[in-house]
Design a protein around this motif. Structure first.
Motif, PDB file in Angstrom:
ATOM      1  N   LEU A 107      34.093  27.991  36.851  1.00 55.06           N
ATOM      2  CA  LEU A 107      33.438  28.969  37.718  1.00 55.06           C
ATOM      3  C   LEU A 107      34.319  30.316  37.468  1.00 55.06           C
ATOM      4  N   PRO A 108      34.039  31.545  36.665  1.00 58.25           N
ATOM      5  CA  PRO A 108      34.900  32.580  36.633  1.00 58.25           C
ATOM      6  C   PRO A 108      34.643  33.375  37.868  1.00 58.25           C
ATOM      7  N   GLU A 109      33.634  33.069  38.550  1.00 64.08           N
ATOM      8  CA  GLU A 109      33.664  33.939  39.841  1.00 64.08           C
ATOM      9  C   GLU A 109      34.629  33.720  40.659  1.00 64.08           C
ATOM     10  N   ILE A 110      34.888  32.292  40.850  1.00 62.62           N
ATOM     11  CA  ILE A 110      36.055  31.834  41.722  1.00 62.62           C
ATOM     12  C   ILE A 110      37.508  32.513  41.210  1.00 62.62           C
ATOM     13  N   GLU A 111      37.607  32.593  39.740  1.00 59.11           N
ATOM     14  CA  GLU A 111      38.758  32.922  39.254  1.00 59.11           C
ATOM     15  C   GLU A 111      38.931  34.290  39.449  1.00 59.11           C
ATOM     16  N   ALA A 112      37.866  35.065  39.235  1.00 63.45           N
ATOM     17  CA  ALA A 112      38.133  36.497  39.748  1.00 63.45           C
ATOM     18  C   ALA A 112      38.333  36.735  41.184  1.00 63.45           C
ATOM     19  N   GLN A 113      37.778  36.029  41.908  1.00 61.13           N
ATOM     20  CA  GLN A 113      38.111  36.355  43.548  1.00 61.13           C
ATOM     21  C   GLN A 113      39.364  35.787  43.840  1.00 61.13           C
ATOM     22  N   TYR A 114      40.060  34.645  43.071  1.00 60.90           N
ATOM     23  CA  TYR A 114      41.311  34.262  43.129  1.00 60.90           C
ATOM     24  C   TYR A 114      42.524  35.412  42.774  1.00 60.90           C
ATOM     25  N   GLU A 115      42.189  35.866  41.634  1.00 60.49           N
ATOM     26  CA  GLU A 115      43.141  37.126  41.241  1.00 60.49           C
ATOM     27  C   GLU A 115      43.132  38.144  42.201  1.00 60.49           C
ATOM     28  N   ILE A 116      41.891  38.639  42.696  1.00 58.67           N
ATOM     29  CA  ILE A 116      42.081  39.718  43.849  1.00 58.67           C
ATOM     30  C   ILE A 116      42.595  39.212  44.925  1.00 58.67           C
ATOM     31  N   LEU A 117      42.439  37.971  45.618  1.00 56.58           N
ATOM     32  CA  LEU A 117      43.104  37.365  46.702  1.00 56.58           C
ATOM     33  C   LEU A 117      44.409  37.321  46.395  1.00 56.58           C
ATOM     34  N   ASN A 118      44.994  36.929  45.247  1.00 60.44           N
ATOM     35  CA  ASN A 118      46.306  36.981  45.267  1.00 60.44           C
ATOM     36  C   ASN A 118      47.113  38.379  45.281  1.00 60.44           C
ATOM     37  N   ILE A 119      46.527  39.329  44.912  1.00 58.97           N
ATOM     38  CA  ILE A 119      47.203  40.770  45.158  1.00 58.97           C
ATOM     39  C   ILE A 119      47.027  40.995  46.529  1.00 58.97           C
ATOM     40  N   ARG A 120      46.077  40.658  47.270  1.00 62.03           N
ATOM     41  CA  ARG A 120      45.894  41.126  48.632  1.00 62.03           C
ATOM     42  C   ARG A 120      46.849  40.269  49.562  1.00 62.03           C
TER      43      ARG A 120
END
Length: 206
Positions: A107-120
């Motif tokens: 699920l690339p959408e979740i991977e993208a969300q996770y990357e943004i979430l990590n920064i936040r």
């Protein structure tokens, strides 16, 4: 409870119990005694349910972070309570952590969300830890590289303790959350000032 909510709730239970790779929308529909068509009206694929569950997990954690940031006391108890509550939430969504890499790959959408979430999350924790230093809980002479590595250690541990429990200790939810909360809290011990270390030992070390 609306049908959509029932589907999400039942899916979470089945994913946790049997593993998400072993559960299809047909399994979920059968457990709810509804037709597959009824379920597909709300979610076309099981991946869509996983996306919804991931959003719920993030939403609950966002609320926890907001509460901790608003907490003016920023003391040991607030840090312990935050960690305990966080691990309780993680355990409730344990299938995500047990299959995390597989889910990210599918699920690339979740991977993208996770990357943004990590920064936040890093930004949020830096603010929170500054509050602990301001309130004389953490030492003020902690090198930056130690704080940076602390965040990495926290994320690694947070993402993997459920797997560790499943293959080693096999504790139930209450016991696991309590045990691993203390393991995580021990990461903070070297950062506490002398007074807070004594308080920590008297309150959390048995």
């Amino acid at each position: 409870m609306k049908t959509k909510d029932k589907i999400v709730s039942k899916a979470l239970k089945l994913f946790n119990e049997k593993g998400y790779n072993n559960i299809t929308t047909r399994h979920i529909a059968a457990e709810l005694n509804i037709s597959p068509g009824n379920l597909h009206y709300h979610f076309k694929h099981s991946e869509d349910i996983i996306k919804q569950l991931f959003l719920e997990l993030i939403s609950q954690m966002d609320q926890m972070m907001t509460d901790l940031k608003k907490n003016e006391s920023k003391d040991l108890e607030s840090l312990y309570n935050f960690t305990y509550a966080t691990f309780g939430i993680f355990y409730s969504y344990q299938f995500i952590f047990l299959n995390f890499l597989d889910i990210l790959n599918k699920l690339p959408e979740i991977e993208a969300q996770y990357e943004i979430l990590n920064i936040r999350r890093k930004e949020e924790f830096n603010i929170i830890f500054e509050g602990f230093q301001k309130n004389a809980i953490f030492r003020t002479d902690i090198p930056d590289f130690i704080m940076d590595h602390l965040l990495t250690q926290m994320f690694i541990f947070g993402n993997s303790w459920i797997l560790h429990n499943k293959i080693t200790l096999q504790l139930n939810k209450e016991e696991a959350v309590k045990h691993y909360t203390l393991v995580q809290m021990n990461l903070f011990y070297p950062l506490l000032n002398d007074e807070q270390q004594k308080l920590y030992e008297s309150k959390y070390i048995r």
